[in-house]
Design an enzyme around this catalytic site. Structure first.
Site, PDB file in Angstrom:
ATOM      1  N   ASP A  75      43.758  34.811  45.644  1.00  0.00           N
ATOM      2  CA  ASP A  75      42.643  35.586  45.086  1.00  0.00           C
ATOM      3  C   ASP A  75      41.314  35.313  45.784  1.00  0.00           C
ATOM      4  O   ASP A  75      40.338  36.007  45.541  1.00  0.00           O
ATOM      5  CB  ASP A  75      42.483  35.267  43.597  1.00  0.00           C
ATOM      6  CG  ASP A  75      43.681  35.747  42.818  1.00  0.00           C
ATOM      7  OD1 ASP A  75      44.127  36.867  43.084  1.00  0.00           O
ATOM      8  OD2 ASP A  75      44.176  34.997  41.958  1.00  0.00           O
TER       9      ASP A  75
ATOM     10  N   HIS B  45      46.431  25.897  42.600  1.00  0.00           N
ATOM     11  CA  HIS B  45      47.631  26.650  42.267  1.00  0.00           C
ATOM     12  C   HIS B  45      48.631  25.686  41.659  1.00  0.00           C
ATOM     13  O   HIS B  45      48.730  24.546  42.106  1.00  0.00           O
ATOM     14  CB  HIS B  45      48.218  27.309  43.527  1.00  0.00           C
ATOM     15  CG  HIS B  45      49.168  28.403  43.216  1.00  0.00           C
ATOM     16  ND1 HIS B  45      50.479  28.163  42.897  1.00  0.00           N
ATOM     17  CD2 HIS B  45      48.978  29.744  43.121  1.00  0.00           C
ATOM     18  CE1 HIS B  45      51.066  29.315  42.644  1.00  0.00           C
ATOM     19  NE2 HIS B  45      50.176  30.293  42.762  1.00  0.00           N
TER      20      HIS B  45
HETATM   21  N1  ACO Z   1      38.204  23.998  40.263  1.00  0.00           N
HETATM   22  C1  ACO Z   1      37.966  22.721  39.884  1.00  0.00           C
HETATM   23  N2  ACO Z   1      38.918  21.863  39.467  1.00  0.00           N
HETATM   24  C2  ACO Z   1      40.181  22.325  39.428  1.00  0.00           C
HETATM   25  C3  ACO Z   1      40.518  23.639  39.809  1.00  0.00           C
HETATM   26  C4  ACO Z   1      39.466  24.486  40.238  1.00  0.00           C
HETATM   27  N3  ACO Z   1      39.724  25.731  40.623  1.00  0.00           N
HETATM   28  N4  ACO Z   1      41.838  23.826  39.666  1.00  0.00           N
HETATM   29  C5  ACO Z   1      42.331  22.659  39.205  1.00  0.00           C
HETATM   30  N5  ACO Z   1      41.341  21.765  39.065  1.00  0.00           N
HETATM   31  C6  ACO Z   1      41.488  20.354  38.668  1.00  0.00           C
HETATM   32  C7  ACO Z   1      41.710  20.210  37.167  1.00  0.00           C
HETATM   33  O1  ACO Z   1      40.503  20.071  36.464  1.00  0.00           O
HETATM   34  C8  ACO Z   1      42.579  18.977  37.117  1.00  0.00           C
HETATM   35  O2  ACO Z   1      41.742  17.860  37.317  1.00  0.00           O
HETATM   36  P1  ACO Z   1      42.113  16.442  36.613  1.00  0.00           P
HETATM   37  O3  ACO Z   1      43.436  16.025  37.198  1.00  0.00           O
HETATM   38  O4  ACO Z   1      40.981  15.547  36.964  1.00  0.00           O
HETATM   39  O5  ACO Z   1      42.200  16.719  35.138  1.00  0.00           O
HETATM   40  C9  ACO Z   1      43.459  19.098  38.359  1.00  0.00           C
HETATM   41  O6  ACO Z   1      42.676  19.858  39.284  1.00  0.00           O
HETATM   42  C10 ACO Z   1      44.797  19.791  38.098  1.00  0.00           C
HETATM   43  O7  ACO Z   1      44.517  21.055  37.490  1.00  0.00           O
HETATM   44  P2  ACO Z   1      45.408  21.760  36.393  1.00  0.00           P
HETATM   45  O8  ACO Z   1      44.564  22.664  35.568  1.00  0.00           O
HETATM   46  O9  ACO Z   1      46.218  20.710  35.661  1.00  0.00           O
HETATM   47  O10 ACO Z   1      46.393  22.571  37.309  1.00  0.00           O
HETATM   48  P3  ACO Z   1      47.315  23.751  36.826  1.00  0.00           P
HETATM   49  O11 ACO Z   1      48.482  23.738  37.721  1.00  0.00           O
HETATM   50  O12 ACO Z   1      47.558  23.685  35.356  1.00  0.00           O
HETATM   51  O13 ACO Z   1      46.420  25.050  37.062  1.00  0.00           O
HETATM   52  C11 ACO Z   1      45.350  26.862  38.106  1.00  0.00           C
HETATM   53  C12 ACO Z   1      46.503  25.857  38.179  1.00  0.00           C
HETATM   54  C13 ACO Z   1      45.331  27.562  36.735  1.00  0.00           C
HETATM   55  C14 ACO Z   1      45.567  27.921  39.180  1.00  0.00           C
HETATM   56  C15 ACO Z   1      44.017  26.110  38.355  1.00  0.00           C
HETATM   57  O14 ACO Z   1      44.022  25.515  39.631  1.00  0.00           O
HETATM   58  C16 ACO Z   1      42.806  27.014  38.188  1.00  0.00           C
HETATM   59  O15 ACO Z   1      42.308  27.161  37.072  1.00  0.00           O
HETATM   60  N6  ACO Z   1      42.289  27.633  39.300  1.00  0.00           N
HETATM   61  C17 ACO Z   1      41.186  28.554  39.222  1.00  0.00           C
HETATM   62  C18 ACO Z   1      41.699  29.905  38.737  1.00  0.00           C
HETATM   63  C19 ACO Z   1      42.479  30.636  39.803  1.00  0.00           C
HETATM   64  O16 ACO Z   1      42.072  30.740  40.951  1.00  0.00           O
HETATM   65  N7  ACO Z   1      43.615  31.186  39.385  1.00  0.00           N
HETATM   66  C20 ACO Z   1      44.491  31.963  40.269  1.00  0.00           C
HETATM   67  C21 ACO Z   1      45.805  31.269  40.463  1.00  0.00           C
HETATM   68  S1  ACO Z   1      46.772  32.107  41.653  1.00  0.00           S
HETATM   69  C22 ACO Z   1      47.352  33.438  40.845  1.00  0.00           C
HETATM   70  O17 ACO Z   1      47.553  33.487  39.669  1.00  0.00           O
HETATM   71  C23 ACO Z   1      47.609  34.543  41.653  1.00  0.00           C
END
Ligand code: ACO
Length: 428
Positions: free
Chosen positions: A362, A305
């Protein structure tokens, strides 16, 4: 404590005010930065950007805190209902008995779609995604109430009631249409969530048997989704509202933003992921490996998140509700077992621990919805129904802010420098 930040740039020192919220979150106010320095701030994805002042929802992502109008989500989940929370978000306080009754009646009076709106459903192919139908129909609904749009200030309560009530009617109608089933009209005697299940699952000749546990679980899902400060869809609603577009258009834009798999679409993606793991006979280990590999293009859906760097408090509540509901329905679900196994494995995996990736709202909500019989393609629609009060409250805040300006970010241009037009015949 200093109330100004100093910025040193090109040999000069600039002073920028520091502002503080009621929960001591602090921000450097850069409103005058460009005028003073000729520079703008750059913050890809807005992770460090406060776009507004807001009194609606407070989140402390480090401590896993979420409050609507100051009230902890745990208390609301235990004691309140979705409709009471909708009132709280939009009006800023809990209603008294008479106010709640009036609000409920207003929702009931506004739950029917204009009859002509029904014909719009005919234009969609039967395999259209319900989120596409939902955003189109919310926008189309505004055409049927031009009087509301003429005087949005005095008509706001009715506009809000129409949206909250009709998003649910549209959602159920779109499901019926996609299955080739006859449309079921709402029953005035039913409460909000029970009525939704009735419109989804009753037949013209036989009413759907409502299970109070299922009704309560779905109401809880709506309540937990009702607002979440400046997430992608709410920021979109505020962006559209800032141009003074009407509340239907702003909410329709919110639905579009919510649709994506990184936002509301994640609940559908979680279930699809769990289902895939189940079909492949994996216990989740292979998927976890793939999610850690950037080349795989996979992410563990329902994890991570932007704001929570601790357990999402909504996920805790939903996980409990999920166990509870399946227990009361005397039903197991292999996908719940996989989800629990995934969670355990991930919470002790260095990749996820270092990045502070915890289950989000979720992760378990889909299993509850599946148990209730809601088809997977409708999951994100459930999120939209729940989020509607939050969008409306945020819309109102923009409209009622006397200092509100159109949202218009800037950019750093990285394209070509000046070049000149080449006539077609001279181009290689
Ligand atoms: N699985 C694997 N790796 C992940 C995940 C994941 N679910 N989420 C983040 N990471 C990793 C990224 O690859 C990144 O790694 P790095 O630092 O080595 O490059 C690091 O964690 C940070 O991730 P970001 O994408 O920069 O985080 P951001 O804050 O932009 O994204 C998000 C947040 C979109 C929720 C992300 O965690 C994600 O894609 N999760 C899966 C989708 C999801 O569950 N979305 C629902 C969000 S809650 C909602 O909207 C109600």
């Amino acid at each position: 404590m200093s109330t100004n930040a100093e910025l040193k740039l090109d040999g000069k020192t600039y002073s920028l005010p520091v502002v503080e919220g009621t929960e001591q979150e602090r921000a450097i106010d850069v409103t005058t930065l460009r005028n003073q320095t000729g520079h703008i701030t750059l913050d890809d994805g807005y992770a460090n950007t406060g776009s507004c002042y807001s009194k609606i929802t407070f989140i402390d992502g480090e401590r896993g805190i979420l409050r609507y109008r100051g009230i902890p989500i745990e208390e609301l989940a235990e004691k309140s209902t979705f409709i009471e929370v909708a009132y709280l978000l939009i009006q800023g306080r809990l209603p008294n008995r008479a106010e709640l009754r009036n609000f409920s009646e207003l929702l009931t009076r506004n739950q029917l779609l204009h009859e002509d709106l029904k014909f719009h459903f005919e234009g969609f192919p039967s395999n259209a995604h319900p989120m596409a139908i939902l955003s189109s129909m919310i926008n189309a609904a505004s055409c049927f109430y031009p009087e509301l749009l003429l005087d949005p200030k005095t008509q706001f309560e009715i506009e809000a009631a129409r949206l909250i009530s009709q998003v649910r009617t549209i959602a159920a109608f779109s499901y019926r249409k996609s299955r080739g089933l006859p449309i079921i009209y709402p029953k005035p005697a039913y409460k909000y969530t029970a009525n939704f299940l009735h419109m989804m699952f009753s037949d013209p000749y036989q009413d759907y048997e409502l299970n109070p546990e299922a009704v309560r679980a779905l109401d809880l899902i709506f309540l937990l989704h009702a607002d979440h400060e400046q997430n992608c869809s709410t920021a979109t609603v505020r962006m559209v509202a800032s141009s003074r577009a009407n509340v239907f258009a702003s909410a329709a834009a919110g639905v579009c933003a919510l649709w994506g798999p990184l936002h509301g679409g994640a609940n559908q993606a979680v279930l699809e992921m769990l289902d895939q793991i189940h079909r492949e006979g994996d216990d989740g280990s292979k998927f976890i490996q793939a999610a850690k590999d950037k080349q795989s293009g996979k992410r563990l859906m329902g994890f991570g998140h932007r704001v929570y760097k601790n357990y999402d408090p909504r996920a805790k509540i939903i996980k409990r509700a999920c166990d509870d509901l399946l227990g009361k329905l005397h039903r197991g679900d292999p996908l719940l077992d996989i989800a629990k196994h995934l969670e355990q494995a991930v919470l002790s995996d260095a990749y996820f621990v270092e990045r502070k990736l915890y289950p989000n709202v979720d992760f378990y909500s889909g299993i509850i919805m599946r148990a209730i019989g809601i088809p997977v393609e409708m999951f994100t629609v459930m999120f939209a129904i729940g989020r509607m009060p939050g969008w409306i409250a945020n819309y109102r805040e923009v409209m009622e802010d006397p200092h509100s300006r159109i949202y218009r970010p800037r950019q750093i241009y990285t394209g070509d420098g000046l070049r000149h037009y080449v006539p077609l015949e001279e181009r290689p």
